[in-house]
Design a protein around this motif. Structure first.
Motif, mmCIF file in Angstrom:
data_model
loop_
_atom_site.group_PDB
_atom_site.id
_atom_site.type_symbol
_atom_site.label_atom_id
_atom_site.label_comp_id
_atom_site.label_asym_id
_atom_site.label_seq_id
_atom_site.Cartn_x
_atom_site.Cartn_y
_atom_site.Cartn_z
ATOM 1 N N ALA A 94 0.829 -1.207 0.000
ATOM 2 C CA ALA A 94 0.000 0.000 0.000
ATOM 3 C C ALA A 94 0.862 1.255 0.000
ATOM 4 N N VAL A 95 1.952 1.232 0.773
ATOM 5 C CA VAL A 95 2.853 2.387 0.835
ATOM 6 C C VAL A 95 3.498 2.630 -0.533
ATOM 7 N N GLU A 96 3.916 1.543 -1.174
ATOM 8 C CA GLU A 96 4.541 1.673 -2.496
ATOM 9 C C GLU A 96 3.537 2.230 -3.513
ATOM 10 N N LEU A 97 2.323 1.724 -3.484
ATOM 11 C CA LEU A 97 1.305 2.207 -4.415
ATOM 12 C C LEU A 97 0.952 3.669 -4.148
ATOM 13 N N ASP A 98 1.017 4.082 -2.892
ATOM 14 C CA ASP A 98 0.789 5.493 -2.566
ATOM 15 C C ASP A 98 1.845 6.384 -3.222
ATOM 16 N N ALA A 99 3.068 5.840 -3.352
ATOM 17 C CA ALA A 99 4.138 6.593 -4.018
ATOM 18 C C ALA A 99 3.794 6.798 -5.489
ATOM 19 N N TYR A 100 3.193 5.772 -6.103
ATOM 20 C CA TYR A 100 2.806 5.888 -7.504
ATOM 21 C C TYR A 100 1.624 6.839 -7.683
ATOM 22 N N ILE A 101 0.728 6.872 -6.693
ATOM 23 C CA ILE A 101 -0.396 7.806 -6.748
ATOM 24 C C ILE A 101 0.127 9.241 -6.691
ATOM 25 N N LYS A 102 1.139 9.439 -5.868
ATOM 26 C CA LYS A 102 1.743 10.764 -5.729
ATOM 27 C C LYS A 102 2.521 11.155 -6.982
ATOM 28 N N GLU A 103 3.212 10.179 -7.576
ATOM 29 C CA GLU A 103 4.026 10.428 -8.768
ATOM 30 C C GLU A 103 3.654 9.402 -9.845
ATOM 31 N N PRO A 104 2.539 9.608 -10.553
ATOM 32 C CA PRO A 104 2.066 8.612 -11.525
ATOM 33 C C PRO A 104 3.049 8.297 -12.643
ATOM 34 N N ASN A 105 3.935 9.243 -12.961
ATOM 35 C CA ASN A 105 4.924 8.967 -14.000
ATOM 36 C C ASN A 105 5.878 7.851 -13.601
ATOM 37 N N LEU A 106 6.134 7.723 -12.293
ATOM 38 C CA LEU A 106 6.975 6.625 -11.818
ATOM 39 C C LEU A 106 6.322 5.288 -12.137
ATOM 40 N N PHE A 107 5.006 5.222 -11.911
ATOM 41 C CA PHE A 107 4.266 3.997 -12.177
ATOM 42 C C PHE A 107 4.352 3.631 -13.659
ATOM 43 N N LYS A 108 4.194 4.622 -14.532
ATOM 44 C CA LYS A 108 4.241 4.364 -15.969
ATOM 45 C C LYS A 108 5.617 3.877 -16.407
ATOM 46 N N ILE A 109 6.647 4.454 -15.817
ATOM 47 C CA ILE A 109 8.009 4.032 -16.157
ATOM 48 C C ILE A 109 8.263 2.603 -15.699
ATOM 49 N N PHE A 110 7.832 2.271 -14.484
ATOM 50 C CA PHE A 110 8.012 0.906 -13.982
ATOM 51 C C PHE A 110 7.249 -0.098 -14.827
ATOM 52 N N LYS A 111 6.034 0.263 -15.213
ATOM 53 C CA LYS A 111 5.225 -0.647 -16.018
ATOM 54 C C LYS A 111 5.934 -0.933 -17.337
ATOM 55 N N ASP A 112 6.430 0.110 -17.967
ATOM 56 C CA ASP A 112 7.117 -0.063 -19.243
ATOM 57 C C ASP A 112 8.411 -0.851 -19.075
ATOM 58 N N ALA A 113 9.112 -0.596 -17.968
ATOM 59 C CA ALA A 113 10.424 -1.223 -17.777
ATOM 60 C C ALA A 113 10.347 -2.690 -17.389
ATOM 61 N N PHE A 114 9.392 -3.032 -16.513
ATOM 62 C CA PHE A 114 9.424 -4.366 -15.923
ATOM 63 C C PHE A 114 8.222 -5.254 -16.216
ATOM 64 N N MET A 115 7.123 -4.698 -16.723
ATOM 65 C CA MET A 115 5.918 -5.505 -16.852
ATOM 66 C C MET A 115 5.473 -5.757 -18.290
ATOM 67 N N ASP A 116 5.798 -4.871 -19.187
ATOM 68 C CA ASP A 116 5.129 -4.870 -20.477
ATOM 69 C C ASP A 116 5.639 -5.876 -21.507
ATOM 70 N N ASN A 117 6.901 -6.223 -21.474
ATOM 71 C CA ASN A 117 7.405 -7.018 -22.593
ATOM 72 C C ASN A 117 8.587 -7.892 -22.181
ATOM 73 N N ASN A 118 9.020 -8.699 -23.137
ATOM 74 C CA ASN A 118 10.180 -9.575 -22.935
ATOM 75 C C ASN A 118 11.345 -9.125 -23.803
ATOM 76 N N SER A 119 11.446 -7.832 -24.046
ATOM 77 C CA SER A 119 12.524 -7.294 -24.871
ATOM 78 C C SER A 119 13.871 -7.503 -24.188
ATOM 79 N N GLU A 120 14.925 -7.347 -24.960
ATOM 80 C CA GLU A 120 16.272 -7.494 -24.411
ATOM 81 C C GLU A 120 16.535 -6.454 -23.330
ATOM 82 N N LEU A 121 16.006 -5.244 -23.536
ATOM 83 C CA LEU A 121 16.196 -4.191 -22.533
ATOM 84 C C LEU A 121 15.479 -4.549 -21.243
ATOM 85 N N SER A 122 14.252 -5.072 -21.355
ATOM 86 C CA SER A 122 13.497 -5.477 -20.171
ATOM 87 C C SER A 122 14.235 -6.581 -19.422
ATOM 88 N N LYS A 123 14.780 -7.540 -20.165
ATOM 89 C CA LYS A 123 15.543 -8.631 -19.541
ATOM 90 C C LYS A 123 16.784 -8.087 -18.849
#
Length: 209
Positions: A94-123
């Motif tokens: 909950a504390v971590e998600l509150d950080a994303y609520i405060k700074e939604p751009n952080l959430f978008k960056i994390f989603k793109d970096a770690f959740m969205d794909n199996n690219s070489e960069l993500s790996k």
């Protein structure tokens, strides 16, 4: 990144960082544009690549900053956290998600970096940060009351990590980014608590329920 970037004026450095965060959050790594960035930064493309060798170099720097920002947010006094293992995990989520609520751009960056794909960069990112994430998780679990469990500490934590990893992957597939992050937080915590109920029944001794 090199020392040249660290030695420029703080205001200019912060401008470059904020524009890069905005760009990567809005477009992701693949669709981001250094041309758009330098125009908004007010610098030449040559200057940007004097500070960062490639777009990937800049992206890795921004991901590093985003991770540190979240870690700073969830830094808490361990002694004030619940002694119960599962209660602690839910609270920290909950504390971590509150950080994303405060700074939604952080959430978008994390989603793109770690959740969205199996690219070489993500790996590459997963490989780079997996040990750090493991160490952070173990530190946050220090001081929990493991005496009420019917399994040893290592087994309990490993089972918890497996559930979190599986749940996070499934949640990432199903959530709708068009929803407010507050709603995503509510859905995430509710689902997490349901999964953790199953774990509680499996690892807690009678009376520790």
């Amino acid at each position: 990144m090199n020392d040249v970037f660290l030695n420029i004026k703080e205001s200019k450095r912060n401008r470059i960082i904020q524009v890069a965060i905005k760009e990567f959050a809005e477009y992701g790594y693949e669709n981001s544009s250094t041309n758009r960035m330098v125009e908004e930064m007010g610098i030449s493309k040559g200057s940007l690549f004097k500070y960062f060798k490639t777009k990937e170099d800049l992206y890795l720097f921004i991901v590093d900053l985003a991770i540190q920002e979240v870690l700073n947010t969830i830094k808490v006094d361990i002694k004030k956290l619940p002694l119960d293992l599962i209660e602690r995990v839910v609270l920290l989520a909950a504390v971590e998600l509150d950080a994303y609520i405060k700074e939604p751009n952080l959430f978008k960056i994390f989603k793109d970096a770690f959740m969205d794909n199996n690219s070489e960069l993500s790996k590459k990112l997963l490989s780079k940060y997996s040990v750090r994430a493991e160490d952070t998780f173990m530190c946050l679990m220090e001081g929990c009351d493991f005496s009420i469990l019917k399994v040893d500490k290592a087994t309990a934590i490993k089972a918890l990590q497996w559930i979190l990893e599986g749940y996070n992957k499934e949640f990432a597939k199903s959530f709708n980014m068009n929803k407010p992050i507050e709603s995503l937080k509510e859905e995430y915590i509710k689902g997490l608590e349901e999964y953790l109920k199953v774990l509680r029944r499996g690892i807690y001794s009678e009376g520790g329920d």
